[in-house]
Enzyme design. Structure first.
Site, mmCIF file in Angstrom:
data_model
loop_
_atom_site.group_PDB
_atom_site.id
_atom_site.type_symbol
_atom_site.label_atom_id
_atom_site.label_comp_id
_atom_site.label_asym_id
_atom_site.label_seq_id
_atom_site.Cartn_x
_atom_site.Cartn_y
_atom_site.Cartn_z
ATOM 1 N N LEU A 29 0.825 -1.210 0.000
ATOM 2 C CA LEU A 29 0.000 0.000 0.000
ATOM 3 C C LEU A 29 0.856 1.256 0.000
ATOM 4 O O LEU A 29 0.437 2.297 -0.467
ATOM 5 C CB LEU A 29 -0.895 0.023 1.235
ATOM 6 C CG LEU A 29 -2.016 -1.013 1.289
ATOM 7 C CD1 LEU A 29 -2.653 -1.005 2.660
ATOM 8 C CD2 LEU A 29 -3.067 -0.710 0.228
ATOM 9 N N PRO A 47 7.373 -0.743 5.047
ATOM 10 C CA PRO A 47 6.289 -0.850 4.077
ATOM 11 C C PRO A 47 4.966 -1.291 4.728
ATOM 12 O O PRO A 47 4.976 -1.908 5.787
ATOM 13 C CB PRO A 47 6.787 -1.921 3.113
ATOM 14 C CG PRO A 47 7.799 -2.696 3.874
ATOM 15 C CD PRO A 47 8.417 -1.758 4.850
ATOM 16 N N ASP A 79 3.844 13.746 14.376
ATOM 17 C CA ASP A 79 4.029 13.581 12.937
ATOM 18 C C ASP A 79 2.690 13.622 12.204
ATOM 19 O O ASP A 79 2.406 12.786 11.360
ATOM 20 C CB ASP A 79 4.786 12.284 12.644
ATOM 21 C CG ASP A 79 5.395 12.271 11.234
ATOM 22 O OD1 ASP A 79 5.495 13.349 10.612
ATOM 23 O OD2 ASP A 79 5.746 11.176 10.753
#
Ligand SMILES: *[C@@H]1O[C@H](CO)[C@@H](O)[C@H](O)[C@H]1NC(C)=O
Ligand SMILES: *[C@@H]1O[C@H](CO)[C@@H](O)[C@H](O)[C@H]1NC(C)=O
Ligand SMILES: *[C@@H]1O[C@H](CO)[C@@H](O)[C@H](O)[C@H]1NC(C)=O
Ligand SMILES: *[C@@H]1O[C@H](CO)[C@@H](O)[C@H](O)[C@H]1NC(C)=O
Length: 816
Positions: free
Chosen positions: A501, A508, A620
């Site tokens: 994705l 990942p 973040d």
């Protein structure tokens, strides 16, 4: 004619190599170095090989189709041949012999009986067998390699004893990669038939017991309960008058799994061949943790993962030597608080413990035909009997094991339902109560193995002086469930690139589908980078405790071998940035939806900052970390960099500034200060992006050198705020309420990105401001990062370089 036959012969030669593959030899044939036997379906090959960096020639069996050399059996384990003169054959006595330079015997079988018509055949199971052909079809094995195991247990092999013939199939590790000669690690079953001891599976290092699986209880070994799902293999233990052995079989023949004894790590590793990666992966291994080390807590002590200390005495017992015990050497174990008198057996009783691995059964006596009541009576009648239990827990329980002397090598096994009854004098049982007292030992379900592997404890075992207690707090229930690696491999098609994705904070992310049809997203910690383990731990501990409809939901995790995976609910609409910054998708996201998304993110953030028990700074926040479910509800994700601020602390400081440029507040970038207000800054940036459809990180204004925030603020000052609105939205029809919402969002966004942290609103004010028409908003001060070129005048040179370099990249992390 003749020449064409010759060409066909040459062609066949080229196609099949030097020797045509055969799976057997008879006494007239031999195998020399370079020749091999190949099993019928080509699964295994038998012949000469050199392991690792060794130059020596060995004879053995290996997987033929697996490109990584995987030797599963070796004949001359400690006697390599140092040239290529080796020759293997069936000799005149019907034994298999390995000859060196045509005369000296390097290795041979020693059969007492000579075969009439023998044949050496390699089977597709990996078993090398010497067969006798009697009357054509009825065949019996005179010898088989499966009875002489090396370091690898193949499906169908047996670990354990043949009680009739009196031999034991023990596995032993290779010394190292280059040397198949046995190291000192062995694996096998111990049973004393005369004493009727109950069999158990052990790993020994030299003479010392290194690990014990725990008695087989009909469903599993008591040290590793069977509640764990297993998609790869079925295992079984056969125990009767003739044999006692452990074996396993694959559920799916194409998913190859073996158990290998490893001298380096002193473990039995369960390895699975992962075709997509062309490599073996560790699916499972024992010993797994500190408590798996044999006898860590001495006699009558038991081990608790995460316990402080790891060893505790069973109820009714105290450390044998207090000083040594508290110096964390527990090997002396525990003794009774009150000695058993055993004068009047009716004064003794038993305390029931649940959730323990049963003690070492070397000091036991078993009787399969007794029931629990008979077992108790029998134990009570012998003063040296210290405990008893059912030997089989299927169908309500049956059989009897009794232990004599100290109870050795006990540990907590959270999900075990098996009961152990430990003898206690009357004084320990309490006077008034019933003679049997139940003590249930429960630790955090499922999560426990994750916790221990991470090396620290999410769940605090609150063991006070009363060392066993019934604990079932809410804390336990929130722990993520632990998935098996194979479940994930299966769900993601072996992490196929097709299912990838994207890339999260530390590795990942793959899409997958569980067997029950549920779609999942799997985040995989990059093994190669070596980085991100802290972020991983952080994410597990934090997110496991968070529950909010605007936060992505963690379904579980998986830590096996080198693999570290997080499993989330799958978000079919991917991340917010893939929508708002994409020309085509952006049109699909009308104002109404965008407003809902903004409000949703605000609520999720409010929960993090104020409502959750933990007070979390995400650090973040950005559009790629906001995921959209099938109804386009936003869910904040990626807590890898998040920090908790304990108690009333509202601000933290870090030397390592990480985050994404363009979303980080100036006080964080330049001074490492983070607080709820730095998240508010990131939120404001996102709001401006959602409204404008432009990236703050790659904003290219037509004039000046304005940043997105600078541009928005300038437009507002000039009374042209509406011009910030995404061009895709400008043409569509909007009512007055929409327009007011747009203006309010931009206004709130600008309040959030103000330069001074103190000027920025809290998330609770933000939520109120977004939802109230009547609220009069203060006028925003000039935002941080007003212009691209302003940084040099204000900030030190070194910081400037970092900013410029990372500009334009959405996932660039800045390290200080
Ligand atoms: C090995 O011995 C066999 C018979 O014992 C003989 O036929 C063969 O030639 C010998 N080979 C070598 C290389 O000496
Ligand atoms: C033992 O296990 C370690 C760790 O998984 C691995 O690196 C090593 O190659 C293994 N050794 C052998 C001989 O298989
Ligand atoms: C066995 O596994 C292979 C590879 O994953 C798969 O294609 C096959 O369908 C499986 N077979 C069964 C019977 O589950
Ligand atoms: C108690 O059991 C042990 C172990 O089985 C045995 O050696 C001993 O003789 C028994 N004692 C009595 C009094 O039955």
């Amino acid at each position: 004619m003749f020449s064409s036959l010759f060409y066909i012969a040459v062609l066949l030669f080229l196609l099949y190599g030097v020797s045509l593959a055969v799976d057997s030899i008879n006494p007239l044939q031999s195998i020399s170095d370079g020749e091999t036997l190949v099993s019928k379906e080509g699964v295994f090959e038998f012949g000469f090989f050199s392991p690792g960096n060794s130059k020596g020639r060995y004879v053995g069996v290996w997987y033929k189709k697996i490109p990584v050399q995987t030797v599963v059996w070796v004949a001359n384990r400690c006697n390599p041949i140092n040239d290529s003169s080796g020759l293997l054959m069936i000799n005149s006595t019907g034994n298999i012999v390995l000859l060196y330079q045509n005369k000296s015997v390097v290795w041979s079988t020693s059969l007492s009986k000579q075969a009439q018509k023998a044949k050496l055949e390699l089977l597709d199971s990996g078993n090398l067998v010497l067969k006798e052909e009697k009357n054509g079809n009825s065949e019996a094995y005179l010898w088989q390699s499966f009875d002489y195991p090396c370091n690898t247990m193949l499906p169908g092999m047996k670990l354990g004893r043949d009680l009739r013939k009196g031999f034991n199939r023990l596995f032993s590790a290779w010394r190292n990669w280059d040397d198949p000669c046995p190291g000192d690690l062995t694996w096998g079953i111990e049973i004393d038939v005369q004493q009727h001891t109950f069999p158990d599976i052990y790993m020994w290092k030299g003479e010392e017991k290194h690990h014990r699986a725990g008695p087989w209880n009909g469903l599993g070994t008591s040290g590793m309960p069977v509640s764990r799902p297993n998609y790869l293999y079925d295992f079984d233990v056969i125990y009767d008058e003739d044999e006692f052995y452990y074996t396993f079989n694959l559920k799916n023949k194409s998913l190859i799994t073996v158990a290998v004894l490893n001298q380096t790590t002193l473990t039995v590793q369960r390895l699975t061949w992962v075709e997509a990666e062309k490599n073996w992966k560790i699916y499972f291994f024992v010993p797994t943790d500190q408590c798996d080390n044999y006898g860590l807590c001495g006699g009558n002590g038991y081990c608790v993962i995460g316990g402080n200390p790891a060893c505790q005495c069973l109820k009714g017992y105290k450390p044998r030597s207090v000083e040594i015990w508290y110096s964390t050497d527990w090997s002396e174990g525990c003794e009774r608080n009150t000695p058993l008198e055993c004068k009047d057996k009716h004064n003794d009783g038993f305390v029931k413990f649940v959730g323990l691995k049963l003690p070492d059964s070397s000091y036991s006596c078993a009787n399969k035909s007794m029931n629990l009541k008979e077992c108790r009576a029998e134990c009570l009648s012998n003063c040296s009997c210290m405990a008893y239990a059912n030997s089989d827990i299927r169908d309500g329980g049956s059989g009897c094991i009794m232990w004599f002397g100290d109870l050795m090598d006990i540990r907590k096994v959270a999900s075990s339902k098996q009961a152990l009854y430990v003898r206690m004098p009357a004084s320990e049982l309490g006077n008034s109560g019933p003679k049997e007292r139940a003590v249930i030992v429960v630790t955090c379900i499922g999560g426990v193995s994750v916790v221990l592997l991470l090396g620290y404890s999410i769940c605090k075992t609150k063991a006070k002086e009363q060392n066993i207690r019934i604990s079932h707090s809410e804390e336990d229930l929130e722990l993520p469930m632990s998935f098996h690696l194979y479940t994930i491999i299966n769900a993601t098609d072996n992490f196929s690139t097709r299912n990838k994705l994207g890339h999260g904070g530390f590795g990942p992310v793959y899409r997958g589908r569980l067997e029950d049809g549920q779609e999942i997203a799997v985040k995989r910690l990059s093994i190669s980078s070596g980085q991100g383990i802290d972020e991983f731990k952080n994410e597990v501990t934090l997110i496991a405790k968070l529950q909010h409809r605007n936060l992505v939901k963690l379904l579980g995790c998986c830590i096996q071998g080198e693999e570290k995976l997080l499993v989330y609910e799958y978000m079919p609409n991917k991340s917010l940035d893939s929508f708002i910054f994409d020309q085509n998708s952006a049109k699909l996201l009308g104002w109404c939806k965008r407003f809902q998304i903004i409000c949703g993110i605000a609520r999720g953030l409010l929960y993090l900052h104020h409502d959750s028990r933990l007070r979390i700074i995400h650090r973040d926040l950005k559009t790629s970390n906001v995921l959209l479910d099938n109804e386009m509800n936003p869910k904040i994700s990626d807590f890898g960099l998040a920090r908790t601020l304990g108690g009333d602390l509202i601000e933290g400081n870090t030397k390592r500034v990480v985050g994404t440029y363009g979303y980080m507040s100036p006080e964080y970038v330049y001074n490492g200060q983070f607080s709820v207000k730095s998240d508010v800054f990131s939120f404001g940036t996102m709001v401006l992006e959602i409204v404008s459809g432009k990236r703050s990180t790659s904003f290219s204004p037509q004039n000046d050198n304005l940043t997105l925030t600078g541009h928005a603020w300038t437009l507002m000052q000039q009374g042209r705020t509406m011009e910030l609105l995404d061009a895709h939205l400008r043409d569509s029809h909007h009512d007055l309420q929409d327009l007011q919402e747009v203006l309010r969002c931009i206004h709130v966004g600008l309040l959030c990105v103000q330069h001074r942290a103190a000027d920025r609103p809290s998330m609770s004010s933000v939520v109120v401001m977004l939802n109230s028409d009547s609220h009069v908003l203060p006028y925003p001060n000039r935002p941080a990062y007003f212009m691209e070129i302003e940084a040099p005048q204000r900030y030190p040179e070194s910081s400037l370089k970092l900013c410029i370099r990372s500009r334009g990249s959405i996932s660039n992390h800045i390290y200080n």
